[in-house]
Motif scaffolding. Structure first.
Motif, PDB file in Angstrom:
ATOM      1  N   LEU A 140       0.841  -1.208   0.000  1.00  0.00           N
ATOM      2  CA  LEU A 140       0.000   0.000   0.000  1.00  0.00           C
ATOM      3  C   LEU A 140       0.871   1.251   0.000  1.00  0.00           C
ATOM      4  CD1 LEU A 140      -2.887   1.249   0.261  1.00  0.00           C
ATOM      5  CD2 LEU A 140      -2.507   1.222   2.750  1.00  0.00           C
ATOM      6  N   LEU A 141       1.875   1.288   0.868  1.00  0.00           N
ATOM      7  CA  LEU A 141       2.750   2.463   0.943  1.00  0.00           C
ATOM      8  C   LEU A 141       3.606   2.594  -0.314  1.00  0.00           C
ATOM      9  CD1 LEU A 141       3.976   2.371   4.670  1.00  0.00           C
ATOM     10  CD2 LEU A 141       2.144   3.740   3.667  1.00  0.00           C
ATOM     11  N   THR A 142       4.094   1.465  -0.817  1.00  0.00           N
ATOM     12  CA  THR A 142       4.902   1.503  -2.034  1.00  0.00           C
ATOM     13  C   THR A 142       4.084   2.006  -3.219  1.00  0.00           C
ATOM     14  OG1 THR A 142       6.296  -0.324  -1.259  1.00  0.00           O
ATOM     15  CG2 THR A 142       6.288   0.121  -3.636  1.00  0.00           C
ATOM     16  N   ALA A 143       2.854   1.480  -3.346  1.00  0.00           N
ATOM     17  CA  ALA A 143       1.989   1.889  -4.453  1.00  0.00           C
ATOM     18  C   ALA A 143       1.660   3.377  -4.364  1.00  0.00           C
ATOM     19  CB  ALA A 143       0.704   1.066  -4.445  1.00  0.00           C
ATOM     20  N   PHE A 144       1.461   3.875  -3.152  1.00  0.00           N
ATOM     21  CA  PHE A 144       1.198   5.308  -2.989  1.00  0.00           C
ATOM     22  C   PHE A 144       2.412   6.126  -3.396  1.00  0.00           C
ATOM     23  CE2 PHE A 144       1.779   9.015  -0.182  1.00  0.00           C
ATOM     24  CZ  PHE A 144       0.763   9.815  -0.693  1.00  0.00           C
ATOM     25  N   GLN A 145       3.581   5.710  -2.948  1.00  0.00           N
ATOM     26  CA  GLN A 145       4.807   6.444  -3.272  1.00  0.00           C
ATOM     27  C   GLN A 145       5.031   6.476  -4.782  1.00  0.00           C
ATOM     28  OE1 GLN A 145       8.648   6.553  -0.775  1.00  0.00           O
ATOM     29  NE2 GLN A 145       9.000   4.856  -2.170  1.00  0.00           N
ATOM     30  N   VAL A 146       4.794   5.360  -5.454  1.00  0.00           N
ATOM     31  CA  VAL A 146       4.942   5.284  -6.905  1.00  0.00           C
ATOM     32  C   VAL A 146       3.908   6.173  -7.599  1.00  0.00           C
ATOM     33  CG1 VAL A 146       4.713   3.760  -8.911  1.00  0.00           C
ATOM     34  CG2 VAL A 146       6.003   3.000  -6.904  1.00  0.00           C
ATOM     35  N   ALA A 147       2.676   6.169  -7.082  1.00  0.00           N
ATOM     36  CA  ALA A 147       1.618   6.984  -7.689  1.00  0.00           C
ATOM     37  C   ALA A 147       1.953   8.467  -7.615  1.00  0.00           C
ATOM     38  CB  ALA A 147       0.283   6.703  -6.997  1.00  0.00           C
ATOM     39  N   VAL A 148       2.487   8.910  -6.486  1.00  0.00           N
ATOM     40  CA  VAL A 148       2.861  10.319  -6.343  1.00  0.00           C
ATOM     41  C   VAL A 148       3.983  10.674  -7.305  1.00  0.00           C
ATOM     42  CG1 VAL A 148       3.822  12.044  -4.775  1.00  0.00           C
ATOM     43  CG2 VAL A 148       2.093  10.450  -3.949  1.00  0.00           C
ATOM     44  N   LYS A 149       4.911   9.755  -7.502  1.00  0.00           N
ATOM     45  CA  LYS A 149       6.038  10.024  -8.398  1.00  0.00           C
ATOM     46  C   LYS A 149       5.624   9.980  -9.869  1.00  0.00           C
ATOM     47  CE  LYS A 149      10.670   8.494  -9.676  1.00  0.00           C
ATOM     48  NZ  LYS A 149      11.705   7.447  -9.544  1.00  0.00           N
ATOM     49  N   GLU A 150       4.893   8.940 -10.260  1.00  0.00           N
ATOM     50  CA  GLU A 150       4.600   8.727 -11.685  1.00  0.00           C
ATOM     51  C   GLU A 150       3.338   9.438 -12.148  1.00  0.00           C
ATOM     52  OE1 GLU A 150       4.606   4.561 -12.477  1.00  0.00           O
ATOM     53  OE2 GLU A 150       6.728   4.322 -11.946  1.00  0.00           O
ATOM     54  N   LYS A 151       2.333   9.537 -11.280  1.00  0.00           N
ATOM     55  CA  LYS A 151       1.070  10.218 -11.599  1.00  0.00           C
ATOM     56  C   LYS A 151       0.425   9.650 -12.870  1.00  0.00           C
ATOM     57  CE  LYS A 151       2.953  14.456  -9.567  1.00  0.00           C
ATOM     58  NZ  LYS A 151       2.479  14.218  -8.222  1.00  0.00           N
ATOM     59  N   SER A 152       0.525   8.365 -13.067  1.00  0.00           N
ATOM     60  CA  SER A 152       0.034   7.720 -14.291  1.00  0.00           C
ATOM     61  C   SER A 152      -1.208   6.875 -14.010  1.00  0.00           C
ATOM     62  CB  SER A 152       1.123   6.817 -14.870  1.00  0.00           C
ATOM     63  OG  SER A 152       1.372   5.721 -13.996  1.00  0.00           O
ATOM     64  N   PRO A 153      -2.005   6.575 -15.039  1.00  0.00           N
ATOM     65  CA  PRO A 153      -3.175   5.704 -14.855  1.00  0.00           C
ATOM     66  C   PRO A 153      -2.796   4.333 -14.282  1.00  0.00           C
ATOM     67  CG  PRO A 153      -3.329   6.858 -16.947  1.00  0.00           C
ATOM     68  CD  PRO A 153      -1.965   7.147 -16.407  1.00  0.00           C
ATOM     69  N   LEU A 154      -1.678   3.788 -14.726  1.00  0.00           N
ATOM     70  CA  LEU A 154      -1.274   2.482 -14.209  1.00  0.00           C
ATOM     71  C   LEU A 154      -0.930   2.542 -12.727  1.00  0.00           C
ATOM     72  CD1 LEU A 154       0.919   0.972 -17.098  1.00  0.00           C
ATOM     73  CD2 LEU A 154      -1.349   0.233 -16.320  1.00  0.00           C
ATOM     74  N   SER A 155      -0.288   3.628 -12.313  1.00  0.00           N
ATOM     75  CA  SER A 155       0.048   3.754 -10.889  1.00  0.00           C
ATOM     76  C   SER A 155      -1.212   3.954 -10.056  1.00  0.00           C
ATOM     77  CB  SER A 155       1.038   4.896 -10.669  1.00  0.00           C
ATOM     78  OG  SER A 155       0.467   6.162 -10.964  1.00  0.00           O
ATOM     79  N   ARG A 156      -2.239   4.575 -10.633  1.00  0.00           N
ATOM     80  CA  ARG A 156      -3.501   4.713  -9.921  1.00  0.00           C
ATOM     81  C   ARG A 156      -4.153   3.338  -9.730  1.00  0.00           C
ATOM     82  NH1 ARG A 156      -8.933   8.160 -11.745  1.00  0.00           N
ATOM     83  NH2 ARG A 156      -9.856   8.238  -9.650  1.00  0.00           N
ATOM     84  N   ILE A 157      -4.142   2.532 -10.761  1.00  0.00           N
ATOM     85  CA  ILE A 157      -4.701   1.179 -10.671  1.00  0.00           C
ATOM     86  C   ILE A 157      -3.974   0.377  -9.601  1.00  0.00           C
ATOM     87  CG2 ILE A 157      -4.939  -1.018 -11.893  1.00  0.00           C
ATOM     88  CD1 ILE A 157      -5.380   0.648 -14.469  1.00  0.00           C
ATOM     89  N   ARG A 158      -2.638   0.502  -9.571  1.00  0.00           N
ATOM     90  CA  ARG A 158      -1.873  -0.228  -8.563  1.00  0.00           C
ATOM     91  C   ARG A 158      -2.241   0.219  -7.157  1.00  0.00           C
ATOM     92  NH1 ARG A 158       4.802  -0.666  -7.979  1.00  0.00           N
ATOM     93  NH2 ARG A 158       4.756  -1.841  -6.004  1.00  0.00           N
ATOM     94  N   LEU A 159      -2.402   1.531  -6.944  1.00  0.00           N
ATOM     95  CA  LEU A 159      -2.744   2.046  -5.618  1.00  0.00           C
ATOM     96  C   LEU A 159      -4.116   1.566  -5.173  1.00  0.00           C
ATOM     97  CD1 LEU A 159      -2.281   3.844  -3.167  1.00  0.00           C
ATOM     98  CD2 LEU A 159      -3.082   5.796  -4.522  1.00  0.00           C
ATOM     99  N   VAL A 160      -5.118   1.683  -6.035  1.00  0.00           N
ATOM    100  CA  VAL A 160      -6.467   1.242  -5.680  1.00  0.00           C
ATOM    101  C   VAL A 160      -6.481  -0.259  -5.420  1.00  0.00           C
ATOM    102  CG1 VAL A 160      -8.855   1.024  -6.494  1.00  0.00           C
ATOM    103  CG2 VAL A 160      -7.571   3.148  -6.909  1.00  0.00           C
ATOM    104  N   SER A 161      -5.775  -1.014  -6.230  1.00  0.00           N
ATOM    105  CA  SER A 161      -5.713  -2.469  -6.050  1.00  0.00           C
ATOM    106  C   SER A 161      -5.049  -2.834  -4.732  1.00  0.00           C
ATOM    107  CB  SER A 161      -4.959  -3.122  -7.218  1.00  0.00           C
ATOM    108  OG  SER A 161      -5.633  -2.924  -8.434  1.00  0.00           O
ATOM    109  N   ALA A 162      -3.980  -2.122  -4.394  1.00  0.00           N
ATOM    110  CA  ALA A 162      -3.279  -2.402  -3.132  1.00  0.00           C
ATOM    111  C   ALA A 162      -4.205  -2.206  -1.946  1.00  0.00           C
ATOM    112  CB  ALA A 162      -2.054  -1.503  -3.007  1.00  0.00           C
ATOM    113  N   ALA A 163      -5.067  -1.179  -2.010  1.00  0.00           N
ATOM    114  CA  ALA A 163      -6.024  -0.939  -0.921  1.00  0.00           C
ATOM    115  C   ALA A 163      -7.126  -1.988  -0.905  1.00  0.00           C
ATOM    116  CB  ALA A 163      -6.619   0.455  -1.057  1.00  0.00           C
ATOM    117  N   ARG A 164      -7.613  -2.357  -2.071  1.00  0.00           N
ATOM    118  CA  ARG A 164      -8.701  -3.331  -2.140  1.00  0.00           C
ATOM    119  C   ARG A 164      -8.254  -4.745  -1.803  1.00  0.00           C
ATOM    120  NH1 ARG A 164     -11.655  -1.311  -7.800  1.00  0.00           N
ATOM    121  NH2 ARG A 164     -12.575   0.611  -6.922  1.00  0.00           N
ATOM    122  N   ASN A 165      -6.962  -5.033  -1.957  1.00  0.00           N
ATOM    123  CA  ASN A 165      -6.447  -6.379  -1.721  1.00  0.00           C
ATOM    124  C   ASN A 165      -6.158  -6.677  -0.253  1.00  0.00           C
ATOM    125  OD1 ASN A 165      -6.600  -7.105  -4.410  1.00  0.00           O
ATOM    126  ND2 ASN A 165      -4.474  -6.537  -4.856  1.00  0.00           N
TER     127      ASN A 165
END
Length: 355
Positions: A140-165
């Protein structure tokens, strides 16, 4: 003009999950080079190295008593301050700032006014590994950190998935906005300039204390290291902001513009005994934090070092699980206003944990 010398330790840029450097911080001391050189000679008269470095001195048990003596002398006779943060907790706080708080703000709830963001982050940091498992919480923390850095649709999917999983329903108040892909939160994460670099947060706290320690104009000198280039740019922006405004963030901290700080310069630490003392200060603090966290052994006793600091000489960012004390400490905070103001006037930053 008074001059504070500063040095930093633990800087890893956007990566706040760096396993080798759990803590980040900086120290500032108002001392002239000739006085600093005298102190170094008094405590380490046989040192042959051209530059005093805490890490090198601390490795030898025979140096420990002299190190403690020098640190006691510094904190007893000079204006100084040290700031240390747990970067993993800071990232958790940023998660609440960007991935949670905008959801509540849009619905009329100010989570900053009574420190609720800090309470949420402290709760998530403390129970997250137990509720969600270490691997799930780390992702969850890694996906958030990546999302803030990349700001891409794929990083958003990873962040939401990490929370839902993970079993997010155990902390639905905190993780609900992420699992539902709240658009307000994603907008905050993708705001240009928003990042997980902790340098701005470290400096905001250090400058607040330096401002309180001096009545008139002062300047800052720091080492020429690559890491401190980021600090230099941030300090310069703060110096150049001339609009008059003040924000209270806690019962003991505030930030007022324009600053009394008027100049920042870089120096060769080999030629600055004063900067070397700042290195000793932050080195001892970071080593103590690592020792107390069970990540290091063999250095100075952190319990002994903690007795050296006066109340106003040490600032730390770490989880606070006494939620009532946290509420009292941050009651009446103008953090939300300050964040909005800094977002408007410092374009390379967005909302952030610096408040």
């Amino acid at each position: 003009m008074k001059c504070f010398r500063i040095d930093e330790s633990g800087y890893t840029g956007f990566d706040l999950l760096n396993a080798d450097q759990r803590f980040q911080g900086a120290s500032a001391i108002a001392v002239e080079d000739d006085e600093a050189a005298r102190l170094i000679r008094d405590y380490f008269p046989r040192i042959q190295a051209g530059e005093l470095k805490y890490r090198s001195l601390s490795r030898r048990p025979g140096n420990h008593e002299r190190l403690r003596g020098l640190l006691r002398d510094i904190h007893a006779h000079f204006e100084c301050v040290t700031y240390v943060c747990d970067k993993r907790y800071l990232l958790t706080l940023m998660f609440v700032d960007y991935a949670v708080e905008p959801f509540y703000y849009e619905r009329g709830h100010d989570l900053y006014v009574d420190g609720r963001t800090y309470a949420m982050a402290s709760l998530l940091y403390t129970v997250g590994p137990t509720f969600f498992g270490r691997e799930g919480f780390d992702e969850l923390l890694t996906a958030f950190q990546v999302a803030v850095k990349e700001k891409s649709p794929l990083s958003r999917i990873r962040l939401v998935s990490a929370a839902r999983n993970i079993d997010w329903g155990q902390l639905e108040e905190i993780l609900g906005p992420v699992t539902h892909a709240c658009p307000e939160c994603w907008q905050a994460i993708t705001t240009p300039g928003v990042n997980t670099d902790a340098a701005w947060i470290v400096l905001q706290s250090l400058i607040s204390r330096m401002e309180a320690m001096t009545d008139g104009a002062y300047r800052v000198e720091h080492d020429q290291s690559k890491n401190l280039l980021a600090y230099n740019a941030i300090i310069s922006k703060f110096i150049n902001h001339s609009k008059e405004i003040e924000f209270r963030t806690t019962e003991i901290a505030s930030l007022r513009f324009p600053l009394k700080l008027t100049e920042v310069t870089q120096v060769d630490s080999k030629r600055s005994p004063a900067v070397q003392l700042a290195d000793l200060m932050i080195g001892a603090a970071i080593e103590g934090a690592n020792t107390m966290a069970g990540l290091r052994t063999g250095g100075l006793d952190p319990e002994e070092i903690s007795k050296i600091y006066a109340d106003d000489q040490f600032i730390h960012m770490s989880p606070m699980i006494d939620f009532e004390e946290n509420r009292r400490f941050r009651k009446g905070s103008r953090s939300s206003e300050m964040i909005d103001y800094l977002t408007e006037h410092f374009s390379d930053r967005g909302k952030g944990a610096g408040a």
